[in-house]
Design a protein around this motif. Structure first.
Motif, PDB file in Angstrom:
ATOM      1  N   VAL A   1      20.438   1.297  -9.136  1.00 35.44           N
ATOM      2  CA  VAL A   1      18.862   1.581  -9.473  1.00 35.44           C
ATOM      3  C   VAL A   1      18.070   1.679  -8.684  1.00 35.44           C
ATOM      4  O   VAL A   1      16.934   1.884  -8.603  1.00 35.44           O
ATOM      5  N   VAL A   2      18.477   1.514  -7.277  1.00 34.21           N
ATOM      6  CA  VAL A   2      17.367   1.528  -6.066  1.00 34.21           C
ATOM      7  C   VAL A   2      17.431   2.830  -5.471  1.00 34.21           C
ATOM      8  O   VAL A   2      18.401   3.449  -5.309  1.00 34.21           O
ATOM      9  N   ASP A   3      16.143   3.036  -5.396  1.00 31.54           N
ATOM     10  CA  ASP A   3      15.922   4.468  -4.690  1.00 31.54           C
ATOM     11  C   ASP A   3      15.509   4.210  -3.210  1.00 31.54           C
ATOM     12  O   ASP A   3      14.216   3.554  -2.979  1.00 31.54           O
ATOM     13  N   PHE A   4      16.406   4.031  -2.298  1.00 33.99           N
ATOM     14  CA  PHE A   4      16.232   3.808  -0.870  1.00 33.99           C
ATOM     15  C   PHE A   4      15.212   4.645  -0.197  1.00 33.99           C
ATOM     16  O   PHE A   4      14.605   4.418   0.847  1.00 33.99           O
ATOM     17  N   ASN A   5      14.857   5.743  -0.776  1.00 31.60           N
ATOM     18  CA  ASN A   5      13.956   6.650  -0.084  1.00 31.60           C
ATOM     19  C   ASN A   5      12.603   5.925  -0.403  1.00 31.60           C
ATOM     20  O   ASN A   5      11.653   6.684   0.245  1.00 31.60           O
ATOM     21  N   GLN A   6      12.189   5.300  -1.348  1.00 30.47           N
ATOM     22  CA  GLN A   6      10.834   5.049  -1.965  1.00 30.47           C
ATOM     23  C   GLN A   6      10.697   3.418  -2.126  1.00 30.47           C
ATOM     24  O   GLN A   6      10.183   3.139  -3.184  1.00 30.47           O
ATOM     25  N   LEU A   7      11.114   2.873  -1.116  1.00 31.21           N
ATOM     26  CA  LEU A   7      11.106   1.251  -1.085  1.00 31.21           C
ATOM     27  C   LEU A   7       9.593   0.837  -0.641  1.00 31.21           C
ATOM     28  O   LEU A   7       9.214   1.547   0.255  1.00 31.21           O
ATOM     29  N   CYS A   8       9.263  -0.030  -1.403  1.00 35.14           N
ATOM     30  CA  CYS A   8       7.923  -0.625  -0.616  1.00 35.14           C
ATOM     31  C   CYS A   8       8.365  -1.421   0.315  1.00 35.14           C
ATOM     32  O   CYS A   8       9.454  -1.686   0.870  1.00 35.14           O
ATOM     33  N   LYS A   9       7.215  -2.007   1.100  1.00 33.51           N
ATOM     34  CA  LYS A   9       7.442  -2.861   2.277  1.00 33.51           C
ATOM     35  C   LYS A   9       8.109  -3.985   2.210  1.00 33.51           C
ATOM     36  O   LYS A   9       9.176  -4.334   3.063  1.00 33.51           O
ATOM     37  N   ARG A  10       8.250  -4.758   1.052  1.00 34.34           N
ATOM     38  CA  ARG A  10       8.900  -5.829   0.922  1.00 34.34           C
ATOM     39  C   ARG A  10      10.487  -5.553   0.471  1.00 34.34           C
ATOM     40  O   ARG A  10      11.497  -6.164   0.583  1.00 34.34           O
ATOM     41  N   GLY A  11      10.501  -4.246  -0.392  1.00 30.41           N
ATOM     42  CA  GLY A  11      11.795  -3.857  -0.599  1.00 30.41           C
ATOM     43  C   GLY A  11      12.541  -3.552   0.777  1.00 30.41           C
ATOM     44  O   GLY A  11      13.858  -3.735   0.757  1.00 30.41           O
ATOM     45  N   ASN A  12      11.900  -2.836   1.461  1.00 29.65           N
ATOM     46  CA  ASN A  12      12.570  -2.827   3.045  1.00 29.65           C
ATOM     47  C   ASN A  12      13.048  -3.911   3.621  1.00 29.65           C
ATOM     48  O   ASN A  12      13.939  -4.025   3.982  1.00 29.65           O
ATOM     49  N   PHE A  13      12.101  -4.952   3.566  1.00 24.09           N
ATOM     50  CA  PHE A  13      12.432  -6.165   4.138  1.00 24.09           C
ATOM     51  C   PHE A  13      13.505  -6.764   3.216  1.00 24.09           C
ATOM     52  O   PHE A  13      14.567  -7.297   4.095  1.00 24.09           O
ATOM     53  N   PHE A  14      13.916  -6.855   2.142  1.00 25.14           N
ATOM     54  CA  PHE A  14      14.920  -7.395   1.349  1.00 25.14           C
ATOM     55  C   PHE A  14      16.065  -6.708   1.671  1.00 25.14           C
ATOM     56  O   PHE A  14      17.184  -7.325   1.825  1.00 25.14           O
ATOM     57  N   PHE A  15      16.150  -5.417   1.604  1.00 23.53           N
ATOM     58  CA  PHE A  15      17.442  -4.532   1.751  1.00 23.53           C
ATOM     59  C   PHE A  15      17.856  -4.588   2.995  1.00 23.53           C
ATOM     60  O   PHE A  15      18.975  -4.668   3.445  1.00 23.53           O
ATOM     61  N   GLY A  16      16.841  -4.730   4.067  1.00 20.29           N
ATOM     62  CA  GLY A  16      17.410  -4.850   5.401  1.00 20.29           C
ATOM     63  C   GLY A  16      17.679  -6.227   5.627  1.00 20.29           C
ATOM     64  O   GLY A  16      18.914  -6.444   6.359  1.00 20.29           O
ATOM     65  N   THR A  17      17.320  -7.471   4.959  1.00 21.59           N
ATOM     66  CA  THR A  17      17.846  -8.808   5.224  1.00 21.59           C
ATOM     67  C   THR A  17      19.285  -8.758   4.431  1.00 21.59           C
ATOM     68  O   THR A  17      20.252  -9.224   4.888  1.00 21.59           O
ATOM     69  N   PHE A  18      19.562  -8.000   3.387  1.00 19.79           N
ATOM     70  CA  PHE A  18      20.585  -8.051   2.663  1.00 19.79           C
ATOM     71  C   PHE A  18      21.738  -7.298   3.491  1.00 19.79           C
ATOM     72  O   PHE A  18      22.832  -7.983   3.569  1.00 19.79           O
ATOM     73  N   PHE A  19      21.509  -6.301   4.095  1.00 19.93           N
ATOM     74  CA  PHE A  19      22.615  -5.443   4.611  1.00 19.93           C
ATOM     75  C   PHE A  19      22.825  -6.142   5.928  1.00 19.93           C
ATOM     76  O   PHE A  19      23.976  -5.916   6.404  1.00 19.93           O
TER      77      PHE A  19
END
Length: 137
Positions: free
Chosen positions: A52-70
């Motif tokens: 359900v995640v569009d990695f091309n259109q993440l907000c700033k916190r989304g980038n932070f979250f998925f960066g931390t996750f990966f």
């Protein structure tokens, strides 16, 4: 064995959290990212939960979250288990756009950060790309 109903409920809960990331505190994002990394690496949920995640259109916190996750997933999961996690994603044809989104995100966001010396992250990303490529042949 984990109940299918529990996995389904967790998946919907995670999707709700993905939608609300912009409003979450940083500490909560870090904890959720580490929890998700542990759940994925223990095969309780698959990377398919990210469909359900569009990695091309993440907000700033989304980038932070998925960066931390990966980053946590790639550096904390044993190599053989990591191969299985990503092979599992690659084996499902319907999740090809999720796979491509993950490769895009990790390649563009984490690899820029890791050029400053995190060789383990770079090595693991190359391993993951190779694993997913082999599964799609």
């Amino acid at each position: 064995q984990h109940s299918h109903n529990h996995k389904f409920t967790l998946q919907y809960t995670l999707w709700d959290h993905f939608k609300q990331m912009q409003d979450m505190e940083v500490r909560r994002l870090v904890n959720l990212a580490r929890f998700l990394s542990s759940a994925v690496s223990s095969f309780f949920v698959s990377l398919g939960v990210l469909k359900v995640v569009d990695f091309n259109q993440l907000c700033k916190r989304g980038n932070f979250f998925f960066g931390t996750f990966f980053e946590h997933l790639l550096t904390s999961t044993p190599e053989e288990k990591l191969k299985l996690v990503f092979a599992r994603l690659s084996s499902v044809a319907k999740l090809s756009s999720t796979r491509d989104g993950i490769i895009f995100f990790v390649g563009s966001h984490l690899m820029d950060k890791s050029k400053s010396g995190n060789t383990k992250l770079i090595e693991r990303f190359e391993l993951v790309k190779m694993t997913m490529k082999m599964e799609n042949v």
